[in-house]
Design a protein around this motif. Structure first.
Motif, short mmCIF file in Angstrom:
data_model
loop_
_atom_site.label_atom_id
_atom_site.label_comp_id
_atom_site.label_asym_id
_atom_site.label_seq_id
_atom_site.Cartn_x
_atom_site.Cartn_y
_atom_site.Cartn_z
N ALA A 59 0.74 -1.31 0.14
CA ALA A 59 -0.01 0.19 0.08
C ALA A 59 0.72 1.42 0.17
O ALA A 59 0.39 2.41 -0.34
CB ALA A 59 -1.13 -0.13 1.14
N SER A 62 1.70 3.82 -2.88
CA SER A 62 0.70 5.17 -3.30
C SER A 62 1.62 6.43 -2.82
O SER A 62 1.18 7.27 -3.60
CB SER A 62 -0.38 4.95 -2.78
OG SER A 62 -1.28 3.65 -3.15
N ASP A 116 -2.95 7.42 -8.81
CA ASP A 116 -3.50 6.43 -7.30
C ASP A 116 -3.10 4.89 -7.52
O ASP A 116 -3.38 4.27 -6.72
CB ASP A 116 -5.02 6.57 -7.45
CG ASP A 116 -5.40 8.03 -7.06
OD1 ASP A 116 -4.73 8.68 -6.43
OD2 ASP A 116 -6.47 8.51 -7.52
N SER A 158 -1.03 -1.43 -5.84
CA SER A 158 -1.46 -0.56 -4.93
C SER A 158 -2.46 0.12 -5.34
O SER A 158 -2.44 0.59 -6.63
CB SER A 158 -0.54 -0.11 -3.87
OG SER A 158 0.05 1.17 -4.82
N TYR A 159 -3.68 0.72 -4.74
CA TYR A 159 -4.52 1.79 -4.94
C TYR A 159 -5.05 2.78 -3.98
O TYR A 159 -4.98 2.29 -2.70
CB TYR A 159 -5.72 0.94 -5.36
CG TYR A 159 -7.00 1.87 -5.78
CD1 TYR A 159 -6.79 2.56 -7.13
CD2 TYR A 159 -7.90 2.10 -4.90
CE1 TYR A 159 -7.76 3.65 -7.18
CE2 TYR A 159 -8.99 3.12 -5.35
CZ TYR A 159 -9.03 3.73 -6.48
OH TYR A 159 -9.75 4.60 -6.96
N ARG A 160 -4.77 3.91 -4.15
CA ARG A 160 -4.99 4.97 -3.16
C ARG A 160 -6.49 5.38 -3.27
O ARG A 160 -6.87 5.87 -4.08
CB ARG A 160 -4.13 6.17 -3.56
CG ARG A 160 -4.52 7.32 -2.48
CD ARG A 160 -3.42 8.45 -2.07
NE ARG A 160 -2.88 8.72 -3.63
CZ ARG A 160 -1.88 9.25 -3.84
NH1 ARG A 160 -0.95 9.66 -2.73
NH2 ARG A 160 -1.25 9.76 -4.99
N ASP A 163 -7.37 10.56 0.37
CA ASP A 163 -6.03 11.07 0.70
C ASP A 163 -5.41 10.37 2.04
O ASP A 163 -4.23 10.53 2.45
CB ASP A 163 -6.24 12.37 0.99
CG ASP A 163 -6.53 13.33 -0.27
OD1 ASP A 163 -5.96 12.65 -1.31
OD2 ASP A 163 -7.33 14.34 -0.18
N SER A 166 -4.77 3.79 1.68
CA SER A 166 -4.26 3.19 0.65
C SER A 166 -4.20 1.64 0.98
O SER A 166 -4.16 1.22 1.92
CB SER A 166 -2.64 3.45 0.14
OG SER A 166 -2.65 5.02 -0.25
N GLY A 168 -2.98 -2.35 -0.59
CA GLY A 168 -2.09 -3.02 -1.71
C GLY A 168 -1.99 -4.74 -1.34
O GLY A 168 -2.27 -5.20 -0.37
#
Length: 438
Positions: A59, A62, A116, A158-160, A163, A166, A168
């Protein structure tokens, strides 16, 4: 099960000392040629400052800008005068330095598909060690050489989410290599020298990892990473040589050319980490982790005969925990200092410690520095002392091997690591992202 099969399996297991080959200094290693060597692994799942985060917490990718690469070289040095034996009925020496110098390397690459969404691939050696004793070692009937290493390939993404959050994860593919050799005590006929037995194999196991990173405010992060267990099944036909009377017994019952299957489970583990920037120059970080080593101690064994037989040996391993505390201080726009301390509990008690597994509770002290050569290139220099103290061993597997008692005095390992970081849009340089305060 026929009686001769029972006796044959028992004899073969005694010769191969199955519980002893479960690991050669077996442990997870946070040292694999990254800046975590200087931090003693502190901030493992929350620091997210370079491409190696793809394995420590995917994660964290990100937080990286653009495409990132990290390559690392490492050297492990184990200074030892050998095993100090106080009791060994068949005599022998301390076996010399069983580890010596061991090289290592790692590589990580993170590619940015969008702001992201990131993907990455890592290659690292984070599991296992190897031991090799001299020919006259007092424990030669237990082990002469024991090696098990795991090379991990980690393709992750991974993906955000927003804000603050995140996520992963991805598979962990481990290529495992195992080799074990020992002497065999030929009591009969009288005057016969030692026999030999050897087993080796290469196998692949697949597991996975998942990580979450939470950043409540800029410069403060909490991360958690879970690694699933990985099952690795080794299989080989043991090679015997120079056997005496016991060799005749095994040959007559067809056990000298039978394949032996050994199933090991690389433990599942969880690591919780925190990272907080106290100022734009100074950050602190910490870890707490748990490893399921008690499962690793259960080794599945089977012998392929006309009447296939299987059993599970139990080595009485303990689940372990890990704590670490570290800090980073940015001296100026070019230099960053790293330091850390960690404690790992022991996977085996003194009563269950083996000659092929001389490990114990470990204290780690790390120190290092990063040099920002240019905005896109950073070099890292790291050192760690890993201290285990006196490791006493009292192992007894019957009259052919005898009881061996003694200890390794002041056991310790020294790690030296050199890293190169590159970022297409710049590299992260410690607290404050590398911006020098006025």
């Amino acid at each position: 099960m026929k009686m001769k099969t029972k006796l044959g399996l028992l004899s073969l297991a005694m010769l191969l000392t199955v519980p002893s080959i479960s690991m050669a200094g077996g442990l997870f290693m946070s040292e694999f040629g990254t800046e975590d060597v200087a931090l003693a692994g502190a901030g493992w799942a929350a620091r997210a400052q370079d491409a190696s985060t793809l394995f420590k917490n995917p994660a964290g990718m990100s937080l990286l800008e653009g495409n990132q690469f990290q390559g690392g070289l490492q050297s492990l040095y184990f200074p030892s005068g050998g095993f100090d034996g106080t009791n060994a009925p068949w005599g022998g020496t301390g076996g010399g330095n069983p580890i010596g110098i061991v090289p290592g390397a790692s590589a990580f690459y993170v590619h940015s598909l969008s702001k992201d969404f990131k993907v990455g691939l890592g290659v690292l050696g984070n599991f296992g060690l190897g031991l090799q004793y001299d020919q006259g070692f007092v424990g030669r009937y237990y082990v002469k050489q024991a090696t098990m290493v795991g090379i991990t390939f980690a393709p992750v993404a991974s993906y955000r989410v927003n804000d603050k959050f995140s996520i992963g994860g991805g598979p962990n593919v481990m290529l495992g290599y195992m080799k074990y050799t020992a002497n065999i005590n030929n009591l009969l006929p009288i005057g016969t020298g030692d026999g030999q037995v050897a087993v080796k194999d290469t196998a692949v196991g697949v597991g996975g990892q998942v990580g979450i990173l939470y950043e409540p405010q800029k410069g403060s992060r909490i991360g958690v990473t879970y690694y699933s267990p990985i099952k690795i099944n080794f299989s080989d036909t043991p090679t015997f040589s120079d056997l005496g009377t016991i060799g005749t017994f095994l040959q007559n019952n067809g056990f000298l050319n039978r394949r032996l299957d050994l199933g090991f489970t690389v433990p599942q583990r969880v690591i919780l980490s925190g990272y907080h920037e106290l100022t734009d120059r100074f950050a602190i970080m910490a870890n707490f982790g748990w490893d399921n080593w008690s499962k690793f101690g259960d080794v599945e064994v089977s012998v392929n005969t006309n009447n296939p037989t299987s059993l599970t040996t139990v080595s009485n391993y303990n689940d372990t925990y890990h704590v670490a505390l570290g800090g980073q201080y940015r001296l100026n726009s070019e230099w960053l200092l790293n330091t850390g301390f960690a404690y790992d509990s022991s996977m085996v008690s003194a009563a269950n410690r083996q000659l092929a597994l001389p490990v114990g509770a470990t204290y780690k002290f790390g120190l290092g520095a990063d040099w920002l050569v240019r905005p896109t290139v950073k070099l890292g220099f790291s050192y760690e002392l890993s201290y285990m103290g006196d490791l006493s061993i009292a192992q007894n597997r019957g009259p052919l091997a005898g009881q061996v008692t003694g200890q390794f005095n002041n056991a310790m390992m020294h790690f030296f690591a050199f890293t190169v970081n590159w970022g297409s849009q710049g590299v992260t340089f410690g607290p404050g992202g590398g911006k020098t305060s006025s």
